[in-house]
Design a protein around this motif. Structure first.
Motif: not given
Length: 627
Positions: A460-461, A463-466, A484-485, A619
């Motif tokens: 996950h680190k 990947r752009a989508d976590d 995620r933000d 998505q």
């Protein structure tokens, strides 16, 4: 394999003749053997100078050729032992209780990739001495399992679990919890019944295990000749002396009951005869080779050493066996006025090419049978799918019912390195190293057909989508996020049935898509927002055209704020518009400010949610395509 048919015409002259020093050494060895048989007539013959592949007698110490090969793996004893056990094919001795009549050079053994225990030991000892170890070849006796390479009663090394040391500290101030009062008589009756049933089960299990697993008594126990390697402590920071079984490459303690006795040992410089009692195996043996009472050396290092040892032995009242050793020393001293140095090895330089080192299996494959397990090994690039190792675990002792299969891979483009398959549940898990195109870490499935149940874990680190994990079935898909933000950590999607009822197998992924019924998202608490503005859960009901929001709670709150939009979209001639009425919007915000009661705020919120719903549907379709 017919060893008599091998071609020896190309071998060097050192293989076919003896030098002056070698002839003198053979003479000393014969004289040593005569004295040994005279002093110890009950002992078995020593393994001193068998013939080589050219029919020429060679002393066993000169057959060793210390060599350091240019491979990092062969600088450690485990790498050397693994290479020898994998590269060579085991051949049993012609007579299990007699010494072999010949001992071929390590170069010939490497060329034909086969040999007996003495051939294995000489090659392994040559590599270990070259790597700096204090290693010796051992001629002795071992159990039937060791001599015949029978590991069917041993647990596979890959299945051995490391011992866990519990780190629990008992507090003396712990509160004692009183148990509920129970009848002692009832407890006694229950315990009595339990003991009776356990005794019956144990007796049944013992009978079954005795019939299935109990090995038969070996009539040649203690007589089977075997050769292995001894590594003394000291050099290369070896903490303790240990044995190496060349057939398996495994290390053993010197007290291992599988090794039943030692006749002699040798390295490239000398030859020692064991003068200790081996009736209890090797567990009580001393491996101090400087002790003349325990070990009879053939070539004394110096006259001074002989004189000192003789004087020391004359002053002691030893046993009859130790007195024999002293006489043997004195006779050797009278025979030779000066010490004799061991000639150099007659064997040519040991070479192993890179291709031979990589393809370590003589037949391209090696099979090892363990207790209720089978281990298969292949060289890299032999199999097109990159398979290099497979462990099959059986549910029964007879090894007829497969329970689990674990496979290891190398050099694959998709970075797959391990696959675990449970044959009873038909569940398969693939493990990937970093570098997969989709950053896949693990994939669990029962079938590679879509919509049959898949669990995927990701790095996950990277990947752009976590995305950390995705679980998909025929009707649902759940995604788990980390760090995620927007504080999203779970997205759950429910699918409906296709209208045409067609199966998706064998069709394009963009055709016959499953209708999305509901999308549910869960968020962690954002401390920068007030609780009644921070969404904890939002549900998009696609078919019903409903949206529900649930907000986080403050520390002192008990009821969460909620907002629900029911069929908020109505169409007219001009297009799509939003109407907010009492029928289309329901809100419950007990702790909200006046701002949240504003209709314009709800209008903007609904407009943003409609946009996010479209993005979410896109998505979800991308996630389906990725699966």
């Amino acid at each position: 394999f017919d060893w008599s048919s091998i071609d020896t015409s190309h071998l060097p002259s050192s293989y076919k003749t003896n030098s002056r020093q070698e002839k003198k050494l053979l003479h000393i060895a014969d004289h040593f053997l005569q004295q040994y048989t005279h002093v110890c007539p009950d002992r078995k013959p020593l393994f001193l100078h068998p013939v080589n592949e050219c029919g020429v007698e060679k002393f066993v110490s000169t057959t060793l050729r210390p060599t350091l090969l240019p491979y990092p793996e062969l600088y450690h004893w485990s790498g050397c032992a693994s290479f020898v056990s994998n590269y060579l094919t085991m051949e049993p001795l012609k007579c299990p209780i007699s010494l072999p009549s010949s001992l071929f050079s390590p170069t010939t053994i490497l060329k034909y990739q086969r040999g007996n225990c003495f051939d294995f030991s000489v090659l392994l000892c040559s590599l270990l001495i070259g790597a700096g170890y204090d290693a010796y070849c051992v001629h002795g006796y071992a159990s039937q399992e060791i001599c015949t390479l029978d590991q069917t009663q041993d647990l596979c090394p890959l299945l051995r679990k490391p011992q866990e040391v519990p780190m629990t500290k008992k507090s003396k101030y712990r509160v004692k919890i009183l148990a509920e009062p129970q009848s002692k008589f009832v407890l006694q009756q229950k315990a009595k019944k339990k003991e009776e049933t356990e005794d019956v089960q144990k007796k049944e299990e013992e009978v079954v295990t005795e019939v299935q697993e109990k090995p038969k008594r070996d009539p040649l126990h203690g007589l089977r000749v075997h050769a292995w390697v001894l590594v003394l402590s000291g050099k290369r920071k070896v903490p303790e002396t240990f044995f190496i079984n060349p057939f398996t490459g495994n290390s053993h303690n010197t007290t291992d009951e599988c090794f039943l006795g030692i006749e002699s040992i040798w390295n490239h410089r000398n030859y020692w005869v064991n003068m200790q009692d081996c009736r209890k195996g090797c567990k009580d043996l001393s491996f101090d080779l400087s002790d003349a009472i325990c070990w009879e050396i053939m070539l004394p290092e110096s006259n001074k050493l002989l004189t000192e040892s003789s004087e020391r032995d004359m002053g002691d009242t030893r046993s009859h066996q130790n007195h024999k050793s002293l006489l043997l020393f004195q006779k050797e001293n009278e025979e030779r006025d000066m010490s004799f140095e061991m000639p150099l090895s007659w064997v040519a330089r040991i070479n192993v090419s890179c291709r031979e080192f990589e393809n370590q299996y003589s037949q391209g494959k090696k099979v090892i049978l363990y207790k209720q397990a089978k281990l298969e090994k292949w060289a890299p690039y032999v199999n097109e799918d990159g398979l290099v190792e497979r462990l099959t675990i059986y549910a029964d002792v007879a090894c007829t019912e497969v329970a689990e299969v674990t496979e290891w891979f190398k050099n694959r483009e998709d970075m797959l390195y391990m696959r675990e398959t449970n044959k009873q549940t038909q569940l398969t898990t693939d493990y990937f190293q970093p570098g997969h195109p989709l950053l896949l870490k693990a994939h669990t499935y029962t079938s590679l057909e879509p919509e049959t149940g898949h669990t995927m874990e990701f790095y996950h680190k990277a990947r752009a989508d976590d995305l950390r994990k995705r679980v998909e079935s025929a009707t649902e898909m759940t995604e788990y996020f980390v760090g995620r933000d927007d504080f999203l950590h779970i997205r759950h999607v429910e699918f409906g049935e296709r209208e045409n009822g067609m199966d998706v197998a064998g069709t394009r992924p963009d055709l016959h898509l499953r209708p999305i019924v509901q999308i549910k998202e869960c968020f962690h608490r954002n401390p920068e927002k007030p609780a009644d503005e921070d969404v904890e859960e939002r549900i998009f009901m696609i078919e019903d055209d409903n949206i529900q929001l649930t907000y986080h709670l403050e520390d002192h709150d008990t009821i969460a704020s909620k907002v629900a939009f029911f069929r908020a979209i109505q169409r007219d001639r001009k297009g799509e518009e939003i109407f907010l009425t009492r029928d289309t919007c329901v809100k419950y915000q007990p702790w909200s400010s006046e701002k949240h009661k504003n209709v314009l705020h709800l209008y903007k919120l609904l407009w943003e949610l409609r946009k996010e719903q479209k993005e979410l549907k896109h998505q979800v379709r991308e996630s389906e395509a990725e699966v």
